[in-house]
Design a protein around this motif. Structure first.
Motif, PDB file in Angstrom:
ATOM      1  N   LEU A  17      34.332  29.809  49.597  1.00  0.00           N
ATOM      2  CA  LEU A  17      33.543  30.590  50.550  1.00  0.00           C
ATOM      3  C   LEU A  17      33.540  32.074  50.219  1.00  0.00           C
ATOM      4  CD1 LEU A  17      34.421  28.893  53.939  1.00  0.00           C
ATOM      5  CD2 LEU A  17      32.143  29.144  52.935  1.00  0.00           C
ATOM      6  N   ILE A  18      34.728  32.591  49.891  1.00  0.00           N
ATOM      7  CA  ILE A  18      34.800  34.025  49.581  1.00  0.00           C
ATOM      8  C   ILE A  18      33.997  34.307  48.325  1.00  0.00           C
ATOM      9  CG2 ILE A  18      36.338  35.953  49.075  1.00  0.00           C
ATOM     10  CD1 ILE A  18      37.171  35.023  51.660  1.00  0.00           C
ATOM     11  N   ALA A  19      34.135  33.413  47.344  1.00  0.00           N
ATOM     12  CA  ALA A  19      33.375  33.619  46.109  1.00  0.00           C
ATOM     13  C   ALA A  19      31.882  33.631  46.423  1.00  0.00           C
ATOM     14  CB  ALA A  19      33.711  32.535  45.099  1.00  0.00           C
ATOM     15  N   THR A  20      31.454  32.747  47.303  1.00  0.00           N
ATOM     16  CA  THR A  20      30.034  32.715  47.674  1.00  0.00           C
ATOM     17  C   THR A  20      29.620  34.003  48.393  1.00  0.00           C
ATOM     18  OG1 THR A  20      30.337  30.355  48.006  1.00  0.00           O
ATOM     19  CG2 THR A  20      28.285  31.313  48.797  1.00  0.00           C
ATOM     20  N   ALA A  21      30.465  34.446  49.302  1.00  0.00           N
ATOM     21  CA  ALA A  21      30.119  35.665  50.038  1.00  0.00           C
ATOM     22  C   ALA A  21      29.978  36.836  49.078  1.00  0.00           C
ATOM     23  CB  ALA A  21      31.179  35.976  51.093  1.00  0.00           C
ATOM     24  N   ILE A  22      30.905  36.940  48.135  1.00  0.00           N
ATOM     25  CA  ILE A  22      30.830  38.072  47.217  1.00  0.00           C
ATOM     26  C   ILE A  22      29.586  37.949  46.341  1.00  0.00           C
ATOM     27  CG2 ILE A  22      31.982  39.222  45.288  1.00  0.00           C
ATOM     28  CD1 ILE A  22      34.624  38.531  46.616  1.00  0.00           C
ATOM     29  N   PHE A  23      29.278  36.713  45.952  1.00  0.00           N
ATOM     30  CA  PHE A  23      28.082  36.547  45.123  1.00  0.00           C
ATOM     31  C   PHE A  23      26.812  36.905  45.901  1.00  0.00           C
ATOM     32  CE2 PHE A  23      24.688  33.964  43.164  1.00  0.00           C
ATOM     33  CZ  PHE A  23      24.637  34.673  41.977  1.00  0.00           C
ATOM     34  N   LEU A  24      26.744  36.450  47.139  1.00  0.00           N
ATOM     35  CA  LEU A  24      25.574  36.807  47.953  1.00  0.00           C
ATOM     36  C   LEU A  24      25.482  38.315  48.112  1.00  0.00           C
ATOM     37  CD1 LEU A  24      25.525  34.000  50.623  1.00  0.00           C
ATOM     38  CD2 LEU A  24      23.731  34.570  48.989  1.00  0.00           C
ATOM     39  N   TYR A  25      26.634  38.940  48.267  1.00  0.00           N
ATOM     40  CA  TYR A  25      26.622  40.401  48.339  1.00  0.00           C
ATOM     41  C   TYR A  25      26.010  40.998  47.081  1.00  0.00           C
ATOM     42  CZ  TYR A  25      27.842  45.189  48.030  1.00  0.00           C
ATOM     43  OH  TYR A  25      27.733  46.545  47.857  1.00  0.00           O
ATOM     44  N   VAL A  26      26.475  40.506  45.922  1.00  0.00           N
ATOM     45  CA  VAL A  26      25.991  41.060  44.658  1.00  0.00           C
ATOM     46  C   VAL A  26      24.477  40.887  44.548  1.00  0.00           C
ATOM     47  CG1 VAL A  26      26.059  40.748  42.160  1.00  0.00           C
ATOM     48  CG2 VAL A  26      28.179  40.807  43.465  1.00  0.00           C
ATOM     49  N   LEU A  27      23.996  39.717  44.900  1.00  0.00           N
ATOM     50  CA  LEU A  27      22.556  39.478  44.811  1.00  0.00           C
ATOM     51  C   LEU A  27      21.774  40.363  45.764  1.00  0.00           C
ATOM     52  CD1 LEU A  27      21.891  35.683  44.524  1.00  0.00           C
ATOM     53  CD2 LEU A  27      21.962  37.436  42.769  1.00  0.00           C
ATOM     54  N   VAL A 271      20.294  34.878  36.083  1.00  0.00           N
ATOM     55  CA  VAL A 271      21.184  35.480  35.085  1.00  0.00           C
ATOM     56  C   VAL A 271      22.496  35.902  35.732  1.00  0.00           C
ATOM     57  CG1 VAL A 271      21.470  37.440  33.524  1.00  0.00           C
ATOM     58  CG2 VAL A 271      19.269  36.260  33.642  1.00  0.00           C
ATOM     59  N   PHE A 272      22.388  36.545  36.887  1.00  0.00           N
ATOM     60  CA  PHE A 272      23.608  36.951  37.593  1.00  0.00           C
ATOM     61  C   PHE A 272      24.462  35.738  37.933  1.00  0.00           C
ATOM     62  CE2 PHE A 272      24.256  41.362  38.791  1.00  0.00           C
ATOM     63  CZ  PHE A 272      23.121  41.962  38.290  1.00  0.00           C
ATOM     64  N   LEU A 273      23.817  34.692  38.384  1.00  0.00           N
ATOM     65  CA  LEU A 273      24.572  33.498  38.780  1.00  0.00           C
ATOM     66  C   LEU A 273      25.351  32.941  37.589  1.00  0.00           C
ATOM     67  CD1 LEU A 273      25.217  31.407  40.953  1.00  0.00           C
ATOM     68  CD2 LEU A 273      23.276  30.075  40.149  1.00  0.00           C
ATOM     69  N   MET A 274      24.684  32.850  36.442  1.00  0.00           N
ATOM     70  CA  MET A 274      25.348  32.296  35.271  1.00  0.00           C
ATOM     71  C   MET A 274      26.558  33.145  34.876  1.00  0.00           C
ATOM     72  SD  MET A 274      24.156  29.557  34.505  1.00  0.00           S
ATOM     73  CE  MET A 274      23.215  28.848  35.813  1.00  0.00           C
ATOM     74  N   ASN A 275      26.363  34.461  34.897  1.00  0.00           N
ATOM     75  CA  ASN A 275      27.485  35.337  34.581  1.00  0.00           C
ATOM     76  C   ASN A 275      28.622  35.161  35.564  1.00  0.00           C
ATOM     77  OD1 ASN A 275      26.991  37.327  32.323  1.00  0.00           O
ATOM     78  ND2 ASN A 275      25.037  37.296  33.387  1.00  0.00           N
ATOM     79  N   TYR A 276      28.247  35.034  36.817  1.00  0.00           N
ATOM     80  CA  TYR A 276      29.272  34.934  37.863  1.00  0.00           C
ATOM     81  C   TYR A 276      30.064  33.648  37.692  1.00  0.00           C
ATOM     82  CZ  TYR A 276      31.183  35.677  42.557  1.00  0.00           C
ATOM     83  OH  TYR A 276      32.016  35.900  43.621  1.00  0.00           O
TER      84      TYR A 276
END
Ligand code: HDD
Ligand code: HEM
Ligand code: HEM
Lengths: 339, 462
Positions: A17-27, A271-276
């Motif tokens: 969940l935290i990883a998802t939240a941070i990723f959504l933040y980045v996007l 691209v961001f997702l793949m890097n993440y």
């Protein structure tokens, strides 16, 4: 007491969940920070009005994902929060100051006239730049590892600072700028859109270059990551990430030369997702690399249980109304946005 | 330069500075959001364009304040970790979920619908817009609920145990969330926010009435504000009194500091003013009302009231700060009650809207709510010292292993940035107030925009 520990693997779920939240933040905040980075280079003041108008209804919601990332870390992995924040004290403060300056620029710029308007143009730009660069250095410092003694950070105040972390800082600046440009291609027309497209073409090169640099740098710096990526059969599975990045880049390049309007934005997100994901695989299972795993940092199961209930119910609701708000402001950003 | 300074003290100063800055904005946005909802409801109900114009004027002020509230709040949520990492580690099991719920239930709600509230006029129906305003208003209250629950738990902790590893573990969530001081603090703070807003709106209304500008709008603003003063200001006195009695039960040393009483005695006097001196352990130059303190705190003329000397010195909070902050808050509360009384009397004499001295009085009280809110929080937070979690964990144990230089430099940076931001915010808000409501919303506000098309000009000016 209320405890779901026996039914689900709480730390793992929270890690996800935290990883998802941070990723959504980045996007999400990524594209509006990117707009701040591109801001002074826009061809005219009118373009800048449109650029700001295209994110003004969203920036606050986007930034809330950062609060969820930080707050969620505090709630679910207090030990990691307590080690990482002092470890990255300076970049965190710089990020916060940058976010303050750029956040208030939205309101102030709408109200300012003449030279003071310039002032808020630049606080918006430099605030976004500082926040992004700080986030990038935090990422770099994180990947390099954090020294810990007992339950506390034990490194030097400047331990996060290195050539590598400065490079990741720069990399993120270009990355967010590309996200921002792709957003503008989608949300604007005419001059602004043409200009955004040219920016994107120019930025792609930098982003690809930095991605290559980071991907080469990480296995060189860290034997564990090297072992992970260059052992068989991992090597073949993990190629999915770099290969799909190449495909995405090619598609993006073609779109930019063919006047596609919406797809570039989603390609950059890809691209961001793949890097993440690549990063996540390399850092697994560390929450404080390479000292504390996510299991060791987990809060008491009672605490993780209480919050998971709310999260499971509320997260879909939040995503729902966030989508609704984006839907309300769909279409091209125009000048009739005002209040 | 900061090397020989105590990092704990610097961290305290930094946190006190950033949180005090933050609370100025919620104190206003909580009240303003609810008030805007009422105004919009009146507009939908009556169709009277005055309400719409008032809404459009104040929503701009709301946007500026809200923006500053958000960015200063984001700082706080990270400062728990940067400045109080040991505290975060030890109490994370308890405070983490509370703050997590605040984000999930309130922050997303406010942040998402704020966009609709500000920019959605042409894009959603009036009813949907009204719904967005209500959602934002409710969001601010939910936010206050959780953060005050967290803070109250630090004041009156319960429902936990301390493990062998020194960490706090929850044993009963209901006890934690609804800890003894929470209902009082929530009520008191919400009312404080409403009063703060009422006195700002009332002050601005008085300013227009005084200058005979926007008179029809001003009567609505001023009238609604005075209604709050009449009914809500006295309520705050009652709620505050109950809050104090609750504190007496759970944090008696704080109350002794508020009262400036050193010796335990029956029939204790109420010290109106004085100068508590920690060195000599006495309150100098005291002006006292005999037996009143006993009456207020024990509801009997010679009930026993404890003095500070009952506790060892290292358990005393900084008495002078607590004592004076308390008097400032209560003093302002009394002024607010008087305002309500005057307003009621003037209303009966049918002179509410044309009494010059009363307009000046209300203009002078415009910032009073902010001062009272800060003073109140100073009582609460400084009165809790030397503990960070009352009676259980000391502030000195809570601080991050971060050097004085870093904390000091970042403190300076915060001061510089906040002064800039605050200065600009106040400047633009005053500008919006001077400009007043846009009476003719169609084509008017375009004068200075150097020949740009009307819509661009309007975007630029708003
Ligand atoms: C009584 C009310 C109250 C109190 C005591 C506090 N706040 Fe606050 N906070 C609010 C009431 C509020 C609010 C009304 O919900 C705000 C103000 C303006 C806004 O945008 O929301 C807000 C905004 C706000 C935000 C930004 C939310 C967003 O992104 O939209 C954060 C992260 C915090 N606060 C965190 C804190 C922390 C860590 C506090 C304590 C140390 C704190 N607040 C005290
Ligand atoms: C928003 C209004 C608030 C104001 C104006 C305020 C003010 C202060 C002040 C002046 C101090 C310094 C006391 C001292 O060191 O002498 C302080 C400390 C602190 N407060 Fe608050 N506070 C507020 C709300 C909160 C809330 C809601 C929380 C937590 C949920 C909180 C948590 C803390 C912590 C962790 C400290 C630092 C440790 C300490 O000095 O005790 N505060 N606050
Ligand atoms: C009129 C008489 C008032 C009384 C008797 C009163 C009483 C109190 C007491 C006893 C506390 C300390 C609670 C603790 O132990 O921590 C307090 C705190 C506080 N007061 Fe007041 N108060 C009054 C008026 C006001 C007014 C007018 C405002 C603002 C507009 C205000 C705002 C606050 C705030 C923000 C706090 C800190 C938060 C809290 O603990 O609730 N008060 N008040």
């Amino acid at each position: 007491m209320f405890n779901l520990d026996t039914f689900i693997d709480l730390p793992l779920v929270w890690y996800g969940l935290i990883a998802t939240a941070i990723f959504l933040y980045v996007l999400l905040d990524g594209f509006d920070l990117g707009i701040g980075i591109l801001f002074p280079f826009a061809p005219s003041d009118k373009c800048r009005d449109r650029m700001m108008g295209s994110v003004a209804p969203f920036w606050d919601g986007n930034e809330t994902w950062l609060v969820l990332g930080g707050g969620g870390l505090f709630a679910a992995f207090p030990l990691a929060y307590a080690i990482l924040m002092p470890a990255f004290y300076m970049p965190v403060i710089v990020m916060l100051l940058g976010l303050i300056l750029r956040g208030v620029s939205f309101e102030f710029r709408f109200k300012a006239h003449g030279p003071s308007r310039r002032l808020w143009d630049y606080t918006f730009h430099f605030g976004s730049l500082a926040a992004t660069f700080a986030q990038g250095t935090i990422l770099g410092g994180f990947v390099q590892g954090v020294s810990v003694q007992g339950r506390a950070f034990s490194g030097e105040p400047l331990a996060w600072l290195s050539a590598f972390s400065l490079m990741t800082g720069l990399a993120l600046v270009f990355g967010y700028a590309l996200l921002g440009a792709a957003w503008l291609i989608m949300k604007t027309e005419d001059i602004t859109q043409d200009w955004a497209r040219r920016c994107a073409v120019y930025l792609i090169g930098f982003v690809a270059f930095f991605m290559a640099l980071v991907s080469i740098g990480m296995p060189i710096m860290n034997p564990q990551i090297r072992a992970l990526w260059f052992s068989l059969p991992n090597f073949f599975y993990l190629q999915i990430m770099p290969l799909s990045c190449v495909v995405l880049f090619v598609l993006l390049w073609r779109d930019l030369h063919r006047n596609h309007e919406n797809r570039p934005f989603f390609l950059v997100q890809g691209v961001f997702l793949m890097n993440y994901i690549g990063l996540g695989v390399s850092m697994w299972p560390w929450l404080v690399p390479f000292e504390v795993t996510f299991r060791q940092a987990a809060a008491a199961p009672e605490s993780q249980s209480l919050l998971i209930v709310g999260t499971v119910i509320l997260l879909p609701v939040i995503l729902g109304y966030t989508a609704y708000c984006y839907y309300i402001f769909r279409g091209k950003s125009s000048h009739d946005i005002h209040y | 330069m900061f090397d020989h300074l105590d990092p704990t003290l610097l961290a305290r100063i930094q946190f006190a500075f950033t949180v005090s800055f933050h609370i100025l904005f919620p104190a206003f946005t909580i009240g303003l959001a609810s008030w805007l909802a009422v105004v919009e409801w009146r507009w939908l109900k009556t169709g009277n364009p005055l309400y719409r114009e008032i809404y459009r004027m104040w929503v701009k002020i709301f946007a500026v304040t809200f923006g500053m509230g958000v960015v200063s709040g984001v700082v706080l949520s990270y400062q728990f970790g940067t400045n109080w990492s040991v505290f975060s580690d030890r109490t994370g099991n308890i405070l983490g979920p509370l703050l997590g719920y605040e984000v999930l239930t309130a922050f997303f709600l406010e942040a998402s619908f704020l966009g609709v509230m500000l920019f959605g006029w042409q894009r959603v129906s009036p009813r949907m817009h009204f719904a967005a305003t209500i959602i934002v208003a409710v969001g601010t209250l939910i936010s206050a609920f959780w953060i005050l629950s967290a803070n109250s738990w630090m004041q009156t902790p319960q429902g936990f145990r301390i493990g062998a590893d020194g960490l706090f573990y929850p044993t009963n969530w209901i006890d934690i969330i609804f800890n003894p001081s929470f209902p009082h603090r929530f009520a008191h703070m919400t009312i404080a926010a409403y009063l703060t807003t009422a006195f700002v709106v009332g002050g601005v209304g008085a300013f227009y009435l005084f200058r005979k500008q926007f008179v029809r709008h001003a009567r609505i603003m001023f009238g609604m504000a005075m209604l709050m003063a009449v009914f809500v200001a006295p309520t705050q006195l009652l709620v505050g009194d109950m809050h104090g009695l609750n504190t007496l039960e759970h944090q008696p040393v704080k109350v002794s500091a508020m009262e400036g009483l050193w010796d335990t005695q029956r029939g204790a006097p109420l010290v109106l003013f004085g100068w508590p001196d920690e060195a000599t352990e006495e309150t100098r130059y005291a002006i006292e009302l005999p037996k009143m303190s006993s009456l207020i705190l024990t509801h009997s003329l010679d009930g026993e009231v404890k003095g500070l000397k009952d506790w060892p010195r290292e358990e005393h909070p900084p008495v002078l700060w607590v004592f004076w902050s308390f008097r400032i808050m209560v003093g302002i509360g009394v002024l607010m009650i008087f305002t309500g009384l005057f307003a009621a009397v003037l209303h009966l004499k049918k002179r509410l809207f044309d009494t010059g001295w009363f307009q000046i009085w209300c203009m002078a009280l415009t910032p009073s709510g902010f001062i009272a809110v800060l003073a109140g929080w100073f009582v609460t937070e400084i009165g809790r010292q030397p503990y960070i979690v009352s009676g259980v964990m000391r502030t000195a144990e809570a601080v991050s292993p971060v050097g004085g230089i870093q904390v000091g430099l970042s403190l300076l940076a915060f001061v510089a940035v906040y002064l800039l931001v605050f200065g600009a915010g106040v400047y633009y808000i005053i500008g919006l107030i001077r400009k007043g409501p846009d009476v003719d919303t169609s084509e008017k506000d375009d004068g200075r925009k150097q020949g740009r098309p009307a819509l661009v000009g309007r975007l630029a000016s708003e």
